[in-house]
Design a protein around this motif. Structure first.
Motif, short mmCIF file in Angstrom:
data_model
loop_
_atom_site.label_atom_id
_atom_site.label_comp_id
_atom_site.label_asym_id
_atom_site.label_seq_id
_atom_site.Cartn_x
_atom_site.Cartn_y
_atom_site.Cartn_z
N ASP A 164 63.04 15.79 61.32
CA ASP A 164 63.52 16.42 62.56
C ASP A 164 64.02 15.30 63.47
O ASP A 164 63.24 14.46 63.94
N SER B 138 71.46 22.15 62.25
CA SER B 138 71.81 21.14 63.26
C SER B 138 72.52 21.81 64.43
O SER B 138 73.21 22.82 64.26
N LYS C 255 72.63 17.18 74.34
CA LYS C 255 71.54 17.25 73.39
C LYS C 255 72.07 17.50 71.97
O LYS C 255 72.95 18.32 71.77
N ASN C 256 71.51 16.77 71.04
CA ASN C 256 71.83 16.95 69.62
C ASN C 256 70.51 16.99 68.83
O ASN C 256 69.58 16.20 69.10
N ASN C 257 70.39 17.86 67.89
CA ASN C 257 69.20 17.89 67.03
C ASN C 257 69.57 18.40 65.64
O ASN C 257 70.53 19.15 65.48
N ASN D 179 66.25 14.24 67.00
CA ASN D 179 66.73 14.73 68.29
C ASN D 179 67.27 13.56 69.11
O ASN D 179 66.78 12.43 68.98
#
Length: 436
Positions: A73, A294, A96-98, A75
Motif C-alpha cells: 500500500d 490506484s 493525493k496519490n495512492n 500513499n
C-alpha cells in the motif's frame, strides 16, 4: 567362645551386615534404567535426534512449492505542476496519490538436476547419524554408570575387609592387655597393638570417605538428588565367555562410532551429487492471483482497478562461473576420499582397542582366579596365626603380618573381580551390545 571362633563367626556375618541395612539395594539394572531416563547428555542427544527427524521432509529438501502472500500500500501527498500535450497547464497543492496491490504467488522448482532428491536422501542419512550418535552416547553413559556401580561394590567389599581387620585388631588389643595384666606380655606389646588398631581405624575412615564420594558420583551420573543413600549388591559376577572373534565381528557390524563414519561417507556422496546437479538446468513454474487499485488527483487516469491470474515458467543454466563448478566437484571428491580413510582408521583403532582390552580381560580373569585362591590361603594362615598368638608362641610382628596378608588378599581379590568386570564392560561397549 575363644578368639579364633569369635573371629571366624564375625567374618562370616560381615558380608551380610554390610548389605543388611535398612536402605534398599540399588541393582545395576535399576541404575541403568534411571540413567536412561535422567542423564542430561542422553536427554540432549535424544533432542538432537528429534531435530534431525524433524528435518527429514520434502519441504526441507526443496521438493515442494513456495507460496507467498503479498500486500503493498503506497500513499503520497505532493504539490504538482503539469504541462499537458495540448499546452494547458494544471497545478494543484497537496495532491493525493495512492495505490494498493495484493495477491498470492506460487513458485515451484520442478527440476534442478535431481538435487532435491539427493538432499532428501541426505536428510535421511543425517537422521541415521543422529541415531548412531545417540546410541554412542547411551553406551558411553551406561558404561560409566556400570563402572561406577561396580566400583561401589568393590569398595563395599573392601569396607567389609577393613571391618574384619578392625575386629581382629580390637581382639588383639584386648588379648595383649590381658596378657600384660597377668605378666605374660610387656607394655610395648600393648602399645604396638593399640597403634595398629588406630592405623586400621584411619584406613577405615579413608575408605568410608571414598565410598560416600563414589555414591555421590553415581547419583550425579544418574542425574538425581546427590544425597540419596542406597546399597549395592554384595558380589561382582564376571562374564568369562567372551570370544575375541565374535567381538571383532560385532565391532564391524554394530559399533556406533564406526557406523557414524560410514554414514558420514554416504552424506559426502550425496553432497557430491548435489554439486554435480548444478551442471543441469533448473526449471520452475509460477502462477498467482493479483488485485490492484490506484487513485491519483491529477493525470489522464484518476483511478484504475485490476485483478486476475498470472502464470508462466522459467529456466536457468549456469554456463560459466569461473570454473567454480569443477573446483567444487574436486573438493567434494577429496572429502569422499577422506571419508573412506576415516572409516579404515576408525576400524583399525577399534579393532586394536578390542584386542588389547581382550588381553587385559584374559589377564584379569586369570588374576581373579589366582587371588581367590590366595585369599583362602591367607585366611587359613591367619586362623593358625591367631591361635598361636592366643597361646603366646609367636611374636606380635608375625601376627600383624598374617593379619595384613589376609586383608590385602581380600582387597586384591575384590579388585581383580572389579578390573575383570571393567574389561568386560569396555568390550561389550565397543561391540555395541552392552546390555541396557
Amino acid at each position: 567362645m575363644d578368639m579364633k571362633n569369635q573371629i571366624s563367626l564375625l567374618l562370616l556375618i560381615l558380608g551380610s551386615f554390610v548389605c543388611g541395612n535398612a536402605q534398599e539395594i540399588l541393582t545395576v539394572e535399576e541404575a541403568v534404567k534411571i540413567a536412561l531416563e535422567n542423564n542430561y547428555q542422553i536427554k540432549t542427544a535424544r533432542n538432537e535426534l528429534r531435530i534431525d527427524e524433524t528435518g527429514v521432509s520434502a519441504g526441507q529438501a526443496g521438493m515442494l512449492p513456495q507460496i507467498d502472500l503479498t500486500l503493498q500500500d503506497d500513499n503520497s501527498v505532493q504539490n504538482l505542476s503539469q504541462v499537458r500535450s495540448d499546452g494547458t497547464e494544471v497545478e494543484q497543492d497537496n495532491a493525493k496519490n495512492n495505490s494498493l496491490d495484493y495477491g498470492v504467488a506460487l513458485e515451484w522448482t520442478i527440476f534442478d538436476g535431481l538435487k532435491m532428491f539427493a538432499k532428501h536422501e541426505q536428510l535421511k542419512e543425517i537422521k541415521k547419524l543422529g541415531e548412531a550418535e545417540l546410541k554412542q552416547t547411551i553406551l558411553s553413559k551406561v558404561g560409566e554408570v556400570m563402572t561406577t556401580y561396580y566400583n561401589l561394590v568393590q569398595q563395599q567389599q573392601q569396607l567389609a575387609a577393613l571391618d574384619s581387620t578392625l575386629l581382629i585388631s580390637e581382639q588383639r588389643v584386648e588379648l595383649a592387655q590381658n596378657r600384660f595384666i597377668i605378666g605374660k606380655a610387656s607394655k610395648l606389646e600393648v602399645l604396638n597393638a593399640q597403634v595398629d588398631l588406630n592405623t586400621d581405624k584411619t584406613e577405615m575412615q579413608r575408605q568410608q570417605e571414598l565410598f560416600k564420594n563414589t555414591k555421590i558420583l553415581l547419583n550425579e551420573q544418574l542425574a538425581r538428588d546427590l544425597k540419596i543413600d542406597f546399597k549395592v549388591i554384595p558380589e561382582i559376577f564376571v562374564d568369562q565367555n567372551l570370544n575375541l572373534e565374535e567381538l571383532e565381528n560385532k565391532v564391524i557390524e554394530e559399533n556406533p562410532q564406526l557406523q557414524a563414519e560410514k554414514i558420514n561417507k554416504r552424506i559426502s556422496e550425496l553432497a557430491l551429487k548435489q554439486i554435480k546437479a548444478d551442471r543441469y538446468p533448473s526449471i520452475y513454474v509460477t502462477t498467482g492471483y493479483d488485485v490492484g487499485r490506484s487513485e491519483s488527483s491529477l493525470g489522464f487516469t484518476t483511478s484504475s482497478n485490476s485483478n486476475g491470474f498470472s502464470y508462466g515458467f522459467g529456466a536457468s543454466l549456469n554456463l560459466f562461473d569461473g570454473f567454480n563448478q569443477n573446483r567444487n566437484e574436486k573438493m567434494s571428491k577429496i572429502a569422499l576420499e577422506n571419508a573412506d580413510i576415516a572409516i579404515e582408521e576408525q576400524k583399525q583403532a577399534l579393532t586394536s582397542l578390542v584386542n588389547t582390552t581382550y588381553q587385559t580381560y584374559l589377564t584379569n580373569i586369570s588374576l581373579m582366579e589366582l587371588e581367590e585362591k590366595n585369599e583362602l590361603i591367607a585366611k587359613e594362615n591367619l586362623d593358625i596365626t591367631v591361635e598361636k598368638y592366643r597361646i603366646g608362641i609367636i611374636p606380635t610382628i608375625e601376627f600383624r603380618t598374617a593379619q595384613l596378608n589376609y586383608i590385602n588378599a581380600r582387597v586384591r581379590n575384590s579388585n581383580a573381580k572389579y578390573q575383570a568386570k571393567v574389561s568386560e564392560i569396555i568390550l561389550k561397549q565397543l561391540a555395541g551390545n552392552l546390555q541396557i
